[in-house]
Design an enzyme around this catalytic site. Structure first.
Site, PDB file in Angstrom:
ATOM      1  N   GLY A 117       0.657  15.971  31.551  1.00 31.51           N
ATOM      2  CA  GLY A 117       0.608  15.009  32.647  1.00 31.51           C
ATOM      3  C   GLY A 117      -0.304  13.871  32.254  1.00 31.51           C
ATOM      4  O   GLY A 117      -1.026  13.967  31.278  1.00 31.51           O
ATOM      5  N   CYS A 144      -0.890  21.001  27.240  1.00 33.71           N
ATOM      6  CA  CYS A 144      -1.691  19.787  27.415  1.00 33.71           C
ATOM      7  C   CYS A 144      -2.372  19.768  28.786  1.00 33.71           C
ATOM      8  O   CYS A 144      -3.260  20.567  29.041  1.00 33.71           O
ATOM      9  CB  CYS A 144      -0.824  18.545  27.182  1.00 33.71           C
ATOM     10  SG  CYS A 144      -1.821  17.048  27.066  1.00 33.71           S
ATOM     11  N   TYR A 145      -1.955  18.890  29.683  1.00 37.58           N
ATOM     12  CA  TYR A 145      -2.581  18.874  31.018  1.00 37.58           C
ATOM     13  C   TYR A 145      -2.433  20.247  31.684  1.00 37.58           C
ATOM     14  O   TYR A 145      -3.364  20.749  32.320  1.00 37.58           O
ATOM     15  CB  TYR A 145      -1.932  17.780  31.882  1.00 37.58           C
ATOM     16  CG  TYR A 145      -2.520  17.679  33.256  1.00 37.58           C
ATOM     17  CD1 TYR A 145      -3.718  17.007  33.470  1.00 37.58           C
ATOM     18  CD2 TYR A 145      -1.891  18.283  34.343  1.00 37.58           C
ATOM     19  CE1 TYR A 145      -4.278  16.933  34.735  1.00 37.58           C
ATOM     20  CE2 TYR A 145      -2.452  18.209  35.609  1.00 37.58           C
ATOM     21  CZ  TYR A 145      -3.638  17.528  35.805  1.00 37.58           C
ATOM     22  OH  TYR A 145      -4.189  17.469  37.061  1.00 37.58           O
ATOM     23  N   HIS A 169       1.413  19.221  22.116  1.00 32.06           N
ATOM     24  CA  HIS A 169       2.756  19.168  22.699  1.00 32.06           C
ATOM     25  C   HIS A 169       3.771  19.850  21.777  1.00 32.06           C
ATOM     26  O   HIS A 169       4.326  19.195  20.896  1.00 32.06           O
ATOM     27  CB  HIS A 169       3.184  17.703  22.921  1.00 32.06           C
ATOM     28  CG  HIS A 169       2.498  17.058  24.066  1.00 32.06           C
ATOM     29  ND1 HIS A 169       2.944  17.174  25.370  1.00 32.06           N
ATOM     30  CD2 HIS A 169       1.386  16.296  24.134  1.00 32.06           C
ATOM     31  CE1 HIS A 169       2.137  16.509  26.178  1.00 32.06           C
ATOM     32  NE2 HIS A 169       1.181  15.972  25.445  1.00 32.06           N
ATOM     33  N   GLU A 202       6.735  20.630  22.383  1.00 26.56           N
ATOM     34  CA  GLU A 202       8.103  20.170  22.635  1.00 26.56           C
ATOM     35  C   GLU A 202       8.456  18.918  21.843  1.00 26.56           C
ATOM     36  O   GLU A 202       9.628  18.535  21.767  1.00 26.56           O
ATOM     37  CB  GLU A 202       8.305  19.912  24.141  1.00 26.56           C
ATOM     38  CG  GLU A 202       7.643  18.654  24.707  1.00 26.56           C
ATOM     39  CD  GLU A 202       6.152  18.827  25.023  1.00 26.56           C
ATOM     40  OE1 GLU A 202       5.546  19.798  24.528  1.00 26.56           O
ATOM     41  OE2 GLU A 202       5.596  17.981  25.756  1.00 26.56           O
ATOM     42  N   SER A 214      36.676   8.264  33.103  1.00 28.59           N
ATOM     43  CA  SER A 214      36.262   6.950  32.599  1.00 28.59           C
ATOM     44  C   SER A 214      36.566   6.819  31.116  1.00 28.59           C
ATOM     45  O   SER A 214      36.452   5.748  30.547  1.00 28.59           O
ATOM     46  CB  SER A 214      34.761   6.787  32.813  1.00 28.59           C
ATOM     47  OG  SER A 214      34.062   7.664  31.942  1.00 28.59           O
ATOM     48  N   GLY A 215      36.932   7.932  30.484  1.00 28.49           N
ATOM     49  CA  GLY A 215      37.078   7.934  29.034  1.00 28.49           C
ATOM     50  C   GLY A 215      35.807   8.442  28.373  1.00 28.49           C
ATOM     51  O   GLY A 215      35.785   8.750  27.194  1.00 28.49           O
ATOM     52  N   GLY A 216      34.723   8.542  29.147  1.00 25.40           N
ATOM     53  CA  GLY A 216      33.451   9.022  28.606  1.00 25.40           C
ATOM     54  C   GLY A 216      33.368  10.540  28.604  1.00 25.40           C
ATOM     55  O   GLY A 216      34.253  11.225  29.118  1.00 25.40           O
ATOM     56  N   VAL A 217      32.277  11.051  28.035  1.00 22.56           N
ATOM     57  CA  VAL A 217      32.121  12.493  27.855  1.00 22.56           C
ATOM     58  C   VAL A 217      31.992  13.222  29.193  1.00 22.56           C
ATOM     59  O   VAL A 217      32.638  14.247  29.408  1.00 22.56           O
ATOM     60  CB  VAL A 217      30.823  12.801  27.054  1.00 22.56           C
ATOM     61  CG1 VAL A 217      30.771  14.269  26.683  1.00 22.56           C
ATOM     62  CG2 VAL A 217      30.720  11.931  25.835  1.00 22.56           C
ATOM     63  N   ASP A 218      31.146  12.699  30.087  1.00 23.27           N
ATOM     64  CA  ASP A 218      30.794  13.464  31.282  1.00 23.27           C
ATOM     65  C   ASP A 218      32.004  13.749  32.177  1.00 23.27           C
ATOM     66  O   ASP A 218      32.254  14.893  32.552  1.00 23.27           O
ATOM     67  CB  ASP A 218      29.710  12.734  32.092  1.00 23.27           C
ATOM     68  CG  ASP A 218      28.492  12.435  31.236  1.00 23.27           C
ATOM     69  OD1 ASP A 218      28.359  13.054  30.168  1.00 23.27           O
ATOM     70  OD2 ASP A 218      27.700  11.565  31.624  1.00 23.27           O
ATOM     71  N   SER A 219      32.748  12.689  32.511  1.00 20.25           N
ATOM     72  CA  SER A 219      33.878  12.925  33.405  1.00 20.25           C
ATOM     73  C   SER A 219      34.952  13.755  32.694  1.00 20.25           C
ATOM     74  O   SER A 219      35.610  14.583  33.322  1.00 20.25           O
ATOM     75  CB  SER A 219      34.458  11.604  33.911  1.00 20.25           C
ATOM     76  OG  SER A 219      34.866  10.784  32.843  1.00 20.25           O
ATOM     77  N   ALA A 220      35.090  13.580  31.379  1.00 25.84           N
ATOM     78  CA  ALA A 220      36.105  14.341  30.637  1.00 25.84           C
ATOM     79  C   ALA A 220      35.788  15.842  30.667  1.00 25.84           C
ATOM     80  O   ALA A 220      36.674  16.672  30.886  1.00 25.84           O
ATOM     81  CB  ALA A 220      36.181  13.849  29.194  1.00 25.84           C
ATOM     82  N   LYS A 233      22.867  16.256  28.400  1.00 24.58           N
ATOM     83  CA  LYS A 233      23.996  15.658  27.677  1.00 24.58           C
ATOM     84  C   LYS A 233      24.460  16.503  26.478  1.00 24.58           C
ATOM     85  O   LYS A 233      25.656  16.715  26.279  1.00 24.58           O
ATOM     86  CB  LYS A 233      23.575  14.272  27.186  1.00 24.58           C
ATOM     87  CG  LYS A 233      24.710  13.434  26.675  1.00 24.58           C
ATOM     88  CD  LYS A 233      25.297  12.657  27.810  1.00 24.58           C
ATOM     89  CE  LYS A 233      26.372  11.713  27.382  1.00 24.58           C
ATOM     90  NZ  LYS A 233      26.811  10.905  28.526  1.00 24.58           N
TER      91      LYS A 233
END
Ligand code: XMP
Length: 538
Positions: free
Chosen positions: A71, A98-99, A186, A188, A240-246, A393
């Site tokens: 944080g 960390c925090y 950190h 990560e 839309s042709g994009g990944v998410d909606s596909a 994603k």
């Protein structure tokens, strides 16, 4: 984000999966999402909760483990995020980072000091106890990523110190009996050499959580969930042709088959070959019923004479909603005429970062396109089906691959809703779009051939239609337009750096564009990070 909103996000995500999560407590820095992703990379399901979460709320969620994020504050700062210390008594394994490490130290009776010795960036750390489960198998000397002002000066009673740096005597600690652990650095962040191993040691060895969360069981779970939500109802999805909606549509189709109908709006601002990929390759791979609306003329007419970026965005958003509405309305009327089930549901490819950042949603909404504008008339309300609500994603891509979607779609770079319309600086017309499509196709082909698709977040190709410069091509003088290459590396598009593409590759792209694309006589490279520059030019 307010607490109320954050709680909304928390509840919304909890509805989506039955897997027992590891909870990542967000202390307000940008690290919580990254930690949540790294936990999932270790095949363990994770969810983000706000720091205001109470012990009772945690108990209800029945988590397998808890990670406290970093944080921005000092634990002594006025208004520092307070944390319910009873959480440490729940018997749930906790890792403080960390925090979060310092919160843990003060809550359990240790000491945190204002040493004035700030550590920032790559820092050598000395592992003094590689026998403890948290740092098991780690080299004695290693480099980690630090970002802190205060330091833990004394570990709480019952804790042993596992590591130190030149200016931080207590850089990691553990209490195996209570299964409470902490690191000042950190883990990560990729700059921490053995960071992922620290997280995995905590998850698998200290907390005993199996590595069994993967894209296969996400699909199975979502299919069941969608069937339960939708029943025999009809569902509509805008592709839309994009990944998410596909990917969202493909999961819904796997769950309810022909109850789903997809609508694809060709607004003329697509990249080369995108419409064919959706209409042929995607349909072949999934078997979905697809309605394409050819709205190219409508969009171009609406954009005629407009060069202001905001105005272009508004027009494209408005026309998109209008077109999608009309298509949806026609399908609703068709369903009515057939006397069968009504269309009651709308699929959206909302991802987990959107859920966390916007504080969740009600689950019912008017149509919101990927342009986030407009809405449907009152009588056209849909319940939302959002099968990707818990996913990041990269996980969506993995699921798309598992569902057998074409590589070209699953691997596609982020592409803005307003499409090439905001990659032409100046007025948009068909000739300019065709020119940009050609240049963009060359860039994409060359980046793929060079094996750089995974390294690059996205590479907008921009046509400076309002700029001309003098050149010489063949035997003649030319007065053509420049094309800008904007390759960027990023984790989340919030910040980005320009990608250092090999000179040979840049030379090849430049040669090909100036030789093959009529009207372009210059190729330039954008070497601006974000901030200050955005990724898109408009
Ligand atoms: P900027 O240009 O703001 O872009 O750095 C950040 C990310 O968002 C994408 N982008 C959009 N995506 N609708 C979208 O769906 C939009 O209007 C839009 N504008 C920008 C951009 O491609 C980048 O990935």
């Amino acid at each position: 984000m307010t607490d109320v909103q954050q709680n909304g996000a928390q509840q919304a995500s909890a509805e989506q999966t039955s897997a027992r999560p590891v909870l990542v407590v967000d202390f307000g820095a940008q690290y919580a999402q990254l930690i949540a992703r790294r936990v999932r990379e270790a095949s363990v399901y994770s969810e983000i909760v706000p720091f205001s979460v109470t012990a009772a709320e945690i108990r209800e969620k029945n988590p397998l483990g808890i990670v406290l994020s970093g944080g921005p504050s000092s634990v002594y700062a006025e208004g520092a995020p307070a944390f319910d210390a009873e959480i440490f008594d729940l018997g749930v394994p906790v890792l403080g980072i960390c925090y979060g490490f310092q919160v843990m130290a003060t809550a359990l009776g240790g000491e945190v000091a204002h040493t004035g010795a700030r550590e920032y960036g790559s820092t050598p750390v000395n592992v003094t106890d590689a026998g403890n489960v948290l740092l098991a198998g780690q080299p004695h000397d290693q480099t980690v990523w630090m970002s802190h002002g205060d330091s833990v000066s004394q570990a709480p009673e019952g804790f042993s110190v596992l590591a130190s740096t030149v200016s931080t005597p207590v850089a990691a600690f553990a209490n195996d009996e209570r299964r409470l652990y902490g690191v000042q650095w950190h883990p990560e962040v990729k700059h921490s050499e053995h960071g992922q191993q620290v997280l995995e040691n905590f998850l698998h060895r200290a907390a005993g959580i199996p590595a069994d969360w993967n894209s296969g069981n996400v699909i199975t779970e979502q299919v069941e969930r969608i069937r339960a939500q939708v029943g025999t109802g009809k569902v509509i999805c805008g592709l839309s042709g994009g990944v998410d909606s596909a990917v969202a549509a493909a999961i819904v189709h796997k769950a309810v088959g022909d109850q789903l109908v997809c609508v694809f709006v060709d607004h003329g601002l697509l990249r080369q070959d995108e419409r064919r990929q959706v209409e042929e390759d995607y349909v072949k791979a999934t078997g979905v019923r697809l309605v394409t609306v050819d709205a190219r003329e409508q969009f171009l007419d609406a954009l005629a004479g407009v060069s202001d970026p905001e105005q272009k965005r508004k027009i494209i958003g408005r026309e998109f909603i209008r077109t999608f509405e009309n298509a949806a309305e026609a399908l609703v009327l068709e369903a009515k005429a057939e006397g069968g089930e009504m269309i009651k549901f709308l699929v959206q490819g909302t991802l987990y970062p959107d859920v966390v950042e916007s504080g969740g949603g009600s689950g019912t909404a008017n149509i919101k396109s990927h342009h986030n504008v407009g809405g449907l008339p009152e009588d056209l309300q849909f319940d939302l089906v959002e099968p990707l609500r818990t996913l990041f994603k990269d996980e969506v891509r993995a699921i798309g691959t598992e569902l057998g979607l074409p590589r070209e779609i699953v691997g596609r770079q982020p592409f803005p809703g307003p499409g090439l319309g905001i990659r032409i600086v100046g007025e948009v017309n068909w000739e300019r779009l065709e020119l940009l499509r050609e240049a963009d196709a060359i860039v994409r082909a060359e980046l793929t051939a060079a094996g750089l698709d995974d390294e690059i977040w996205q590479c907008p190709v921009v046509l400076l239609a309002d700029v001309r410069s003098v050149g010489v091509q063949g035997d003649g003088r030319t007065y053509g337009h420049p094309i800008v290459l904007r390759p960027v590396s990023s984790e989340d598009a919030m910040t980005a750096d320009w990608t250092r593409l090999p000179y040979d590759l840049l030379a090849k792209i430049s040669n090909r564009i100036t030789n093959e694309v009529d009207g372009v006589n210059r190729v330039v490279l954008d070497v601006t990070s974000k901030p200050p520059g955005t990724i898109e030019w408009e």
